[in-house]
Design an enzyme around this catalytic site. Structure first.
Site, PDB file in Angstrom:
ATOM      1  N   ARG A  25       0.841  -1.200   0.000  1.00 30.69           N
ATOM      2  CA  ARG A  25       0.000   0.000   0.000  1.00 30.69           C
ATOM      3  C   ARG A  25       0.879   1.255   0.000  1.00 30.69           C
ATOM      4  NH1 ARG A  25      -4.801  -0.015   4.250  1.00 30.69           N
ATOM      5  NH2 ARG A  25      -3.062  -0.095   5.716  1.00 30.69           N
ATOM      6  N   LEU A  65       6.254  -0.867   8.810  1.00 30.10           N
ATOM      7  CA  LEU A  65       6.653  -1.431  10.102  1.00 30.10           C
ATOM      8  C   LEU A  65       7.327  -2.783   9.952  1.00 30.10           C
ATOM      9  CD1 LEU A  65       3.580  -0.447  12.301  1.00 30.10           C
ATOM     10  CD2 LEU A  65       5.786   0.720  12.078  1.00 30.10           C
ATOM     11  N   GLU A 111       1.866  12.727   6.828  1.00 27.66           N
ATOM     12  CA  GLU A 111       2.961  13.686   7.015  1.00 27.66           C
ATOM     13  C   GLU A 111       3.522  14.124   5.666  1.00 27.66           C
ATOM     14  OE1 GLU A 111       4.824  12.510  11.338  1.00 27.66           O
ATOM     15  OE2 GLU A 111       5.212  11.130   9.688  1.00 27.66           O
ATOM     16  N   GLU A 131      -0.474   6.222  15.410  1.00 24.41           N
ATOM     17  CA  GLU A 131       0.700   5.989  16.251  1.00 24.41           C
ATOM     18  C   GLU A 131       0.338   5.734  17.716  1.00 24.41           C
ATOM     19  OE1 GLU A 131       2.267   8.024  12.609  1.00 24.41           O
ATOM     20  OE2 GLU A 131       0.485   8.208  13.870  1.00 24.41           O
ATOM     21  N   ARG A 134      -0.284   2.318  18.606  1.00 26.78           N
ATOM     22  CA  ARG A 134       0.876   1.433  18.469  1.00 26.78           C
ATOM     23  C   ARG A 134       1.947   1.734  19.509  1.00 26.78           C
ATOM     24  NH1 ARG A 134       0.802   2.317  11.937  1.00 26.78           N
ATOM     25  NH2 ARG A 134      -0.955   0.944  11.499  1.00 26.78           N
TER      26      ARG A 134
END
Length: 255
Positions: A25, A65, A111, A131, A134
């Site tokens: 993605r 990640l 961002e 975030e 996580r």
């Protein structure tokens, strides 16, 4: 120009950069970030505006990640500051950048989008800063760029809950500037980029450099900076050409 993870197509002064990691993605890895940074560090002289987009139904789903590298506090800070440098090059490099968004615009993808100057979104686009869910914190500039779009209060809620905003909500909040139909974002972004590229280069450059910084200044300093920018642009050859074209009822021909 073609690369496995970034394609660059230049047509009539507009460069279209396509993030190309469809199986991820278009999640951001260091190699992709380096490719984007390489373009904005030394763009071709013929390029006057840029379109940034993704592929296979997604803009960018954030940091990959699966390639996460365990770092100590110093390493993490240096990695974050490296992201800041790239985002600053996109925002303040001098080239107007239009993002064409669809699907995931998550974390680092948001961002990245917030460092661009004009944002176009299809109905499938959704915006998220996960975030907090996580156990981490944003590190690519969201606390400043996204925070200034949303305000600290709404961004805090967004991060605490991992809330997703739809394309329609993103338009109302300022996360995107244009809402278009399915499959229309890239064409709209390229059309906007061509229009922007036809502006006087100096005025484009001054707008990119000055407006975000004026937002950081006191009222008095901002007004003084505005006067300096007006003095630079309004005494330029392009300003004379723009005035002459207006009086002669024709399109201007800038440098």
């Amino acid at each position: 120009m073609t690369d496995d993870i970034l394609t660059i197509d230049i047509d009539d002064g507009v460069a279209t950069l396509t993030m190309n990691r469809p199986d991820k993605r278009n999640a951001m890895c260091d190699a992709l970030l380096d490719k984007i940074d390489g373009f904005f560090s030394k763009p071709p002289d013929t390029v006057k505006a840029v379109v940034l987009t993704g592929t296979a139904g997604h803009f960018c789903s954030g940091l990959d990640l699966s390639e996460h590298v365990a770092r100590d506090a110093e390493g993490t800070m240096r990695h974050s500051r490296g992201w800041h440098e790239v985002m600053d090059r996109i925002q303040f490099g001098g080239l107007p950048v239009v993002s064409a968004m669809f699907g995931a615009v998550i974390g680092g993808g948001l961002e990245l989008a917030s460092a661009t100057h004009v944002r176009v979104a299809e109905p499938t686009a959704f915006f998220q800063l996960p975030e907090g869910r996580r156990g981490i914190f944003v590190g690519g500039g969201a606390s400043v760029r996204v925070g200034r779009i949303l305000g600290a209060d709404r961004m805090t809620e967004m991060m605490l809950t991992g809330r997703k905003y739809s394309a329609e909500e993103g338009l109302a909040l300022g996360l995107t500037h244009y809402a278009v139909g399915d499959g229309e974002a890239l064409a709209k972004a390229q059309d906007l980029a061509r229009k922007i590229a036809s502006n006087a280069p100096l005025s484009n450059y001054i707008m990119i450099q000055a407006l975000a910084r004026i937002g950081d200044m006191s009222k008095a300093d901002g007004l003084f900076t505005e006067s300096l920018c007006a003095a630079i642009t309004q005494t330029s050859p392009d300003a004379l050409e723009g005035l002459a074209a207006f009086l002669e009822k024709r399109s201007p021909t800038f440098r």
